[in-house]
Design a protein around this motif. Structure first.
Motif, PDB file in Angstrom:
ATOM      1  N   GLU A 176       0.831  -1.203   0.000  1.00 28.32           N
ATOM      2  CA  GLU A 176       0.000   0.000   0.000  1.00 28.32           C
ATOM      3  C   GLU A 176       0.864   1.251   0.000  1.00 28.32           C
TER       4      GLU A 176
ATOM      5  N   ASP B 295      -2.733  -3.566   4.192  1.00 26.69           N
ATOM      6  CA  ASP B 295      -2.324  -4.762   3.466  1.00 26.69           C
ATOM      7  C   ASP B 295      -2.591  -6.020   4.283  1.00 26.69           C
TER       8      ASP B 295
ATOM      9  N   ARG C 182      -6.324  -6.853   4.337  1.00 20.51           N
ATOM     10  CA  ARG C 182      -6.749  -7.260   3.001  1.00 20.51           C
ATOM     11  C   ARG C 182      -6.344  -8.708   2.723  1.00 20.51           C
TER      12      ARG C 182
ATOM     13  N   GLY D 165      -8.972 -11.887   2.947  1.00 26.05           N
ATOM     14  CA  GLY D 165      -9.162 -12.602   1.701  1.00 26.05           C
ATOM     15  C   GLY D 165      -9.002 -14.100   1.869  1.00 26.05           C
TER      16      GLY D 165
END
Length: 358
Positions: free
Chosen positions: A241, A318, A321, A325
């Motif tokens: 990021e 990050d 995320r 996920g």
């Protein structure tokens, strides 16, 4: 001279990246002295640590006198003190004598040296000039130095926790995929969707790519010296990021890395050298220069600390995320498994529901 060669000393003791002050003004002298000590003496790393402390106390005594020749002497002694402080770790790495106690003693003596030298330098100038600003500067120097090291420890702790949890998510994803794939008998768990293996494989490939492209090296020295747990974690890149927002950063990072310099250009080392080497040298001509240099160094140090915190915040984006996920993919594959209910997912230490940074 028999024993270690200079190239061997450099290869085994120099860090991949270090502060620019250390690279430019300490390492060239330190590695040569370490070679002589390792080849010709029985001096131990802990003895060097104690010697660095006494050199620092000698610098403090010179600072306290406040007369300009003693300011010059104090600056020289503090520089030598820092060189010797760099040598103890190098000698320990070269001779395989790194210990947890040595790391603790080195850290404690560093903080003690800064405290004593700050009081002596600013106190001496207060007695000489009668200006109260030097009293406040002594407090400010000690506060900024402690803030820097406390922040560094906490930032490192959070980053390591994030890397650990991502590694855990990766292992759970691999285990889940192995359950989906046929075993030796050809049996496999029923699938609710033919695409769930592809989902997991994609998630695993993404995580493995992140682990491979990690740019923050965990040095053997830090691990063995007790700054890291004994278990080596996979390397995780949590700066995607940050690099996406600042594309120039990677080129800058690569340039500094080629010269063995870390991007944290004003760290505790540069701050100490500015206050206890450059400031006394300038203060020998004008006492007000001591305050000016200390203020400038302190502001730059705090600015870099703010940048580190900002970079850490982007790293958490990050982190969530990636973990969310992979946990989402794991939850999808569990949806058809009667034994994997909501209570199990909530109890999973690395699950998205339980993933928090405290």
């Amino acid at each position: 001279m028999s024993g270690f060669t200079l190239e061997e000393v450099k290869e085994r003791t120099l860090r991949t990246r270090d502060s620019w002050w250390t690279v430019a003004f300490a390492d060239p002298l330190a590695v040569r002295l370490v070679r002589v000590i390792a080849n010709r003496t029985r001096i131990t790393p802990n003895q060097l640590t104690v010697s660095a402390l006494f050199l620092g106390l000698g610098a403090a005594a010179a600072f306290a006198v406040a007369w300009w020749p003693f300011l010059l002497l104090g600056a020289l002694l503090y520089y030598l003190c820092f060189v010797v402080d760099c040598m103890d770790g190098k000698l320990a790495r070269l001779t395989d004598r790194e210990t947890l106690f040595g790391s603790w003693m080195d850290y404690l003596f560093d903080r003690l040296r800064v405290l004593v030298c700050a009081i002596a330098l600013m106190g001496g100038q207060y007695v000489l000039t009668g200006q109260v600003v030097f009293v406040w500067m002594a407090l400010a120097v000690v506060f900024v130095d402690m803030l820097r090291y406390l922040n560094a420890l906490q930032v490192y702790k959070v980053r390591r926790e994030m890397r650990s949890r991502i590694a855990g998510a990766l292992e759970r994803a691999r285990a889940e995929l192995s359950m989906l794939e046929p075993d030796d008998t050809g049996a496999r768990r029923p699938l609710s969707d033919q695409g769930e293996q592809a989902v997991l494989r994609h998630g695993i490939s993404v995580l493995e790519h992140i682990l491979r492209t990690q740019t923050e090296k965990e040095s053997r020295y830090d691990r063995d010296a007790g700054k890291q747990p004994d278990v080596r974690l996979p390397k995780v890149d949590l700066h995607q990021e940050f690099r996406s927002r600042f594309p120039w950063y990677q080129r800058f990072w690569e340039f500094l890395r080629a010269h063995r310099v870390r991007t944290h250009l004003v760290s505790g080392i540069e701050f100490q050298m500015a206050v206890f080497v450059l400031a006394p040298l300038a203060g020998a001509a004008a006492p007000a220069a001591i305050v000016a240099i200390a203020v400038i160094a302190g502001v730059l140090l705090l600015a870099f600390e703010v940048a580190i915190v900002y970079k850490l915040w982007l790293s958490t984006l990050d982190f969530f995320r990636v973990v969310d996920g992979i946990e989402g993919a794991l939850g999808f594959t569990r949806s058809d498994d009667p034994g994997a209910g909501a209570s199990e997912r909530e109890a999973t230490p690395g699950s998205s529901q339980a993933t928090t940074l405290r």
